[in-house]
Design a protein around this motif. Structure first.
Motif, PDB file in Angstrom:
ATOM      1  N   GLY A  27       0.833  -1.201   0.000  1.00 34.36           N
ATOM      2  CA  GLY A  27       0.000   0.000   0.000  1.00 34.36           C
ATOM      3  C   GLY A  27       0.862   1.244   0.000  1.00 34.36           C
ATOM      4  N   TYR A  28       0.218   2.385   0.226  1.00 33.80           N
ATOM      5  CA  TYR A  28       0.900   3.678   0.142  1.00 33.80           C
ATOM      6  C   TYR A  28       0.427   4.611   1.248  1.00 33.80           C
ATOM      7  CZ  TYR A  28       1.688   2.012  -4.610  1.00 33.80           C
ATOM      8  OH  TYR A  28       2.036   1.258  -5.700  1.00 33.80           O
ATOM      9  N   ASN A  84      -3.095   9.559   5.677  1.00 31.03           N
ATOM     10  CA  ASN A  84      -3.895   8.359   5.903  1.00 31.03           C
ATOM     11  C   ASN A  84      -3.315   7.523   7.034  1.00 31.03           C
ATOM     12  OD1 ASN A  84      -1.889   8.192   3.800  1.00 31.03           O
ATOM     13  ND2 ASN A  84      -2.547   6.123   3.336  1.00 31.03           N
ATOM     14  N   VAL A  98      -3.088   2.781   1.730  1.00 23.54           N
ATOM     15  CA  VAL A  98      -4.123   2.586   0.719  1.00 23.54           C
ATOM     16  C   VAL A  98      -3.555   1.702  -0.374  1.00 23.54           C
ATOM     17  CG1 VAL A  98      -5.351   4.731   1.199  1.00 23.54           C
ATOM     18  CG2 VAL A  98      -3.519   4.729  -0.477  1.00 23.54           C
ATOM     19  N   LYS A  99      -4.400   0.878  -0.976  1.00 24.75           N
ATOM     20  CA  LYS A  99      -3.921  -0.116  -1.931  1.00 24.75           C
ATOM     21  C   LYS A  99      -3.938   0.362  -3.373  1.00 24.75           C
ATOM     22  CE  LYS A  99      -5.039  -3.841   1.114  1.00 24.75           C
ATOM     23  NZ  LYS A  99      -5.013  -5.254   1.249  1.00 24.75           N
ATOM     24  N   CYS A 103      -3.601   3.640  -6.303  1.00 27.12           N
ATOM     25  CA  CYS A 103      -2.753   4.827  -6.493  1.00 27.12           C
ATOM     26  C   CYS A 103      -3.578   6.100  -6.632  1.00 27.12           C
ATOM     27  CB  CYS A 103      -1.855   4.624  -7.704  1.00 27.12           C
ATOM     28  SG  CYS A 103      -0.716   3.249  -7.517  1.00 27.12           S
ATOM     29  N   LYS A 104      -4.517   6.267  -5.698  1.00 28.29           N
ATOM     30  CA  LYS A 104      -5.399   7.443  -5.692  1.00 28.29           C
ATOM     31  C   LYS A 104      -5.899   7.615  -4.269  1.00 28.29           C
ATOM     32  CE  LYS A 104      -9.549   9.096  -8.037  1.00 28.29           C
ATOM     33  NZ  LYS A 104     -10.559   8.761  -9.063  1.00 28.29           N
ATOM     34  N   TYR A 105      -5.849   8.887  -3.775  1.00 31.54           N
ATOM     35  CA  TYR A 105      -6.302   9.119  -2.408  1.00 31.54           C
ATOM     36  C   TYR A 105      -6.906  10.511  -2.298  1.00 31.54           C
ATOM     37  CZ  TYR A 105      -6.404   9.277   2.664  1.00 31.54           C
ATOM     38  OH  TYR A 105      -6.816   9.364   3.968  1.00 31.54           O
TER      39      TYR A 105
END
Length: 158
Positions: A30-31, A47, A51-52, A54-56
């Motif tokens: 994730g990121y 976060n 997040v898995k 590539c958009k948040y």
């Protein structure tokens, strides 16, 4: 990772990035997305959990302030070094953004001013109080007097 900002509004922005191009490391789990208000060195993680995709959507921004973003990948070995920083983006209502005009001065700064401040007789001998921007879309709260005549162009999407 190439970090970009989209759909900026008065209190949020969508941050997207390309995944790292690696073949020797373990897969990305994730990121984490980090934000920094322009003019400071204070990076804040956006976060709580990786997040898995590539958009948040980054929320909780303060209207009128400008931010840069970076991303860190997470795998079984830990957390990567941060990506390159995104271009600065202002947290503004899209209607306000369309009303802004940019004026490029000598050096690397642009002046950003609302269109209605350019209308009327103000272009005569009156000096303008304007705020400077570090880059085309970043709004900085630093006020200066501008008394020279310069060409104005609309501030549009990057």
């Amino acid at each position: 990772m190439d970090v970009h900002c989209h759909d900026a509004n008065r209190d949020y922005v969508i941050v997207t990035w390309k995944p790292p191009n690696t073949t020797k490391e373990s897969p990305v789990i994730g990121y984490f997305v980090d934000r920094c208000e322009v003019g400071t060195d204070n990076w804040v993680q956006c976060n709580d959990a990786p997040v898995k995709i590539c958009k948040y959507p980054v929320t909780g921004l303060f209207e009128g302030r400008s931010y840069t973003f970076r991303v860190r990948a997470v795998n079984s070995a830990g957390i990567s070094r941060p990506s390159r920083v995104s271009e600065a983006v202002a947290a503004l209502d899209p209607v306000d953004l369309r009303r802004l005009q940019a004026v490029h001065l000598e050096g690397e700064k642009d002046i950003v001013i609302y269109q209605e401040d350019l209308e009327g007789e103000a272009l005569g001998t009156t000096s303008f109080w304007l705020f400077l921007a570090e880059g085309f879309r970043a709004v900085i709260r630093e006020w200066r007097v501008c008394s020279s005549h310069v060409k104005i162009k609309p501030l549009g999407p990057a």
